[in-house]
Design a protein around this motif. Structure first.
Motif, short mmCIF file in Angstrom:
data_model
loop_
_atom_site.label_atom_id
_atom_site.label_comp_id
_atom_site.label_asym_id
_atom_site.label_seq_id
_atom_site.Cartn_x
_atom_site.Cartn_y
_atom_site.Cartn_z
N PHE A 112 -35.22 20.37 1.90
CA PHE A 112 -36.51 21.07 1.92
C PHE A 112 -37.03 21.09 3.35
O PHE A 112 -37.51 20.07 3.86
CB PHE A 112 -37.53 20.37 1.02
N ASN A 113 -36.94 22.24 4.00
CA ASN A 113 -37.43 22.35 5.37
C ASN A 113 -38.94 22.19 5.44
O ASN A 113 -39.47 21.77 6.48
CB ASN A 113 -37.01 23.70 5.95
N LYS A 114 -39.64 22.50 4.37
CA LYS A 114 -41.07 22.25 4.27
C LYS A 114 -41.34 21.38 3.05
O LYS A 114 -40.79 21.62 1.97
CB LYS A 114 -41.87 23.55 4.15
N ALA A 115 -42.18 20.36 3.24
CA ALA A 115 -42.54 19.51 2.12
C ALA A 115 -43.28 20.32 1.06
O ALA A 115 -44.04 21.24 1.40
CB ALA A 115 -43.42 18.35 2.59
N PRO A 116 -43.09 19.99 -0.21
CA PRO A 116 -43.74 20.76 -1.28
C PRO A 116 -45.14 20.29 -1.62
O PRO A 116 -45.73 20.76 -2.60
CB PRO A 116 -42.80 20.53 -2.46
N TYR A 117 -45.71 19.40 -0.82
CA TYR A 117 -47.04 18.87 -1.13
C TYR A 117 -48.08 19.99 -1.20
O TYR A 117 -48.09 20.90 -0.38
CB TYR A 117 -47.50 17.87 -0.07
N ALA A 118 -48.96 19.87 -2.15
CA ALA A 118 -50.03 20.86 -2.30
C ALA A 118 -51.19 20.24 -3.06
O ALA A 118 -51.03 19.24 -3.78
CB ALA A 118 -49.53 22.09 -3.07
N ILE A 119 -52.35 20.83 -2.86
CA ILE A 119 -53.48 20.59 -3.75
C ILE A 119 -53.55 21.79 -4.69
O ILE A 119 -53.61 22.94 -4.23
CB ILE A 119 -54.79 20.43 -2.97
#
Length: 342
Positions: A112-119
């Motif tokens: 994952f080149n970008k973390a999937p963290y989200a609000i």
């Protein structure tokens, strides 16, 4: 004819052994290795599952078995102890581990080149963009690594953390509490909570998915780590594992439907429609980024990784500050040309 067939078989065997490197050439049998997943398999694991089910690992001389660990810390501990040669974990959990432990476990491939963290928030509760979170109640699940990056993200976006009520919750009740209106927003993975909430009947147009990456978070996401002793003794096997995963990622991107069908064979229960939606979000938001299109799959930008380590440190207060070279080892990656999306 039989002589020709025998000669062809010998030639094919020699070619295959040459492609597998010294490790495979020394043994006519596949090398057995264990892979730990840090959570139950779903569509986000598709590249690894495809590499297993489509024979990509076996073509590299590897017999890969898998097991499920109870989170990234347990999966990292398995690799550090040698109980598993490989694991797929949140690289930010590895950063925390390296700040506390002396074991030189490193990542060798970033999936994952970008973390999937989200609000994930309800627009009907007045949240449309990240600053709207002030004055609201945010549910943060136990062990959620995004909580460690939240202070840096809030500071970058001028959010006063004292004005956000943080409610510790169990991961099991995260989506139910948000759908029932007991919370205004929750932290989670963009491809997980948002998709699960829509499956629970929350209208898509009432969901605001505020991805950390869109607000200045530089964190990478899931990565493959390797046992350091195994990597030292079997470097060609590690390279073969990485090549197979690159092939699995390319196949997943080219044919999401096939990838999901393979994933469903590893799930006790699963909706094809739901997992297709999940995989499409993962490919779009986390794997197939501008950085990957430029530089290829699996690697990192060392400067960006240093920034990400600093952001993790704001929330977790390191005992010792790891560097990018403590976290990622690029020696097992093929050349850029062999990592570009095809």
């Amino acid at each position: 004819m039989r002589v020709i067939q025998t000669l062809f078989a010998c030639w094919l065997s020699a070619v295959c052994l040459a492609g597998l490197g010294a490790d495979a050439a020394e043994s006519p049998h596949p090398l057995a290795v264990a892979l730990a997943f840090d959570r139950p398999i779903n569509a986000s694991s598709a590249p690894l599952v495809v590499a297993m089910t489509d024979g990509l690992f076996s073509s590299e001389g590897l017999a890969v078995t898998s097991r499920i660990a109870a989170g990234s810390p347990e999966a990292i501990a398995r690799v550090a102890s040698g109980a598993s040669e490989f694991a797929v974990v949140d690289i930010n959990a590895l950063i925390r581990f390296r700040s506390q432990a002396s074991s030189p476990v490193k990542a060798v491939f970033v999936l994952f080149n970008k973390a999937p963290y989200a609000i994930v928030a309800r627009k009907s509760r007045g949240i449309h963009v990240l600053p709207d979170i002030e004055g609201k109640t945010l549910g943060i699940a136990d062990g959620d690594l995004s909580a460690g990056l939240w202070p840096a993200l809030a500071r970058q976006n001028g959010i006063n953390l004292d004005h956000v009520k943080q409610s510790p919750i169990s991961a099991a009740v995260r989506e139910p509490m948000l759908s029932a209106g007991q919370l205004d927003a929750v932290t989670g993975f963009s491809y997980q909570s948002a998709v699960n909430l829509r499956d629970r009947g929350v209208p898509a147009d009432d969901l605001a998915v505020l991805r950390f990456a869109d607000y200045g978070c530089e964190a990478y996401g899931f990565a493959v780590i390797v046992n350091p002793e195994f990597a030292a003794k079997r470097p060609d096997a590690v390279r073969g594992f990485v090549r197979a995963l690159i092939a699995g990622t390319n196949l997943t991107i080219r044919d999401e439907g096939h990838a999901v069908d393979q994933v469903l064979t590893r799930m006790e229960e699963g909706s094809r429609e739901l997992e297709l939606e999940r995989l499409h979000a993962v490919v779009r938001d986390n794997i197939l980024t501008d950085e990957v299109n430029r530089n290829g799959l699996g690697g990192v930008d060392p400067v960006r990784l240093e920034h990400a380590i600093n952001q993790v440190g704001e929330g977790f207060h390191f005992e010792k500050h790891p560097t990018a070279t403590d976290i990622f080892d690029d020696r097992f990656l093929p050349a850029r040309a062999d990592r570009l999306i095809n």
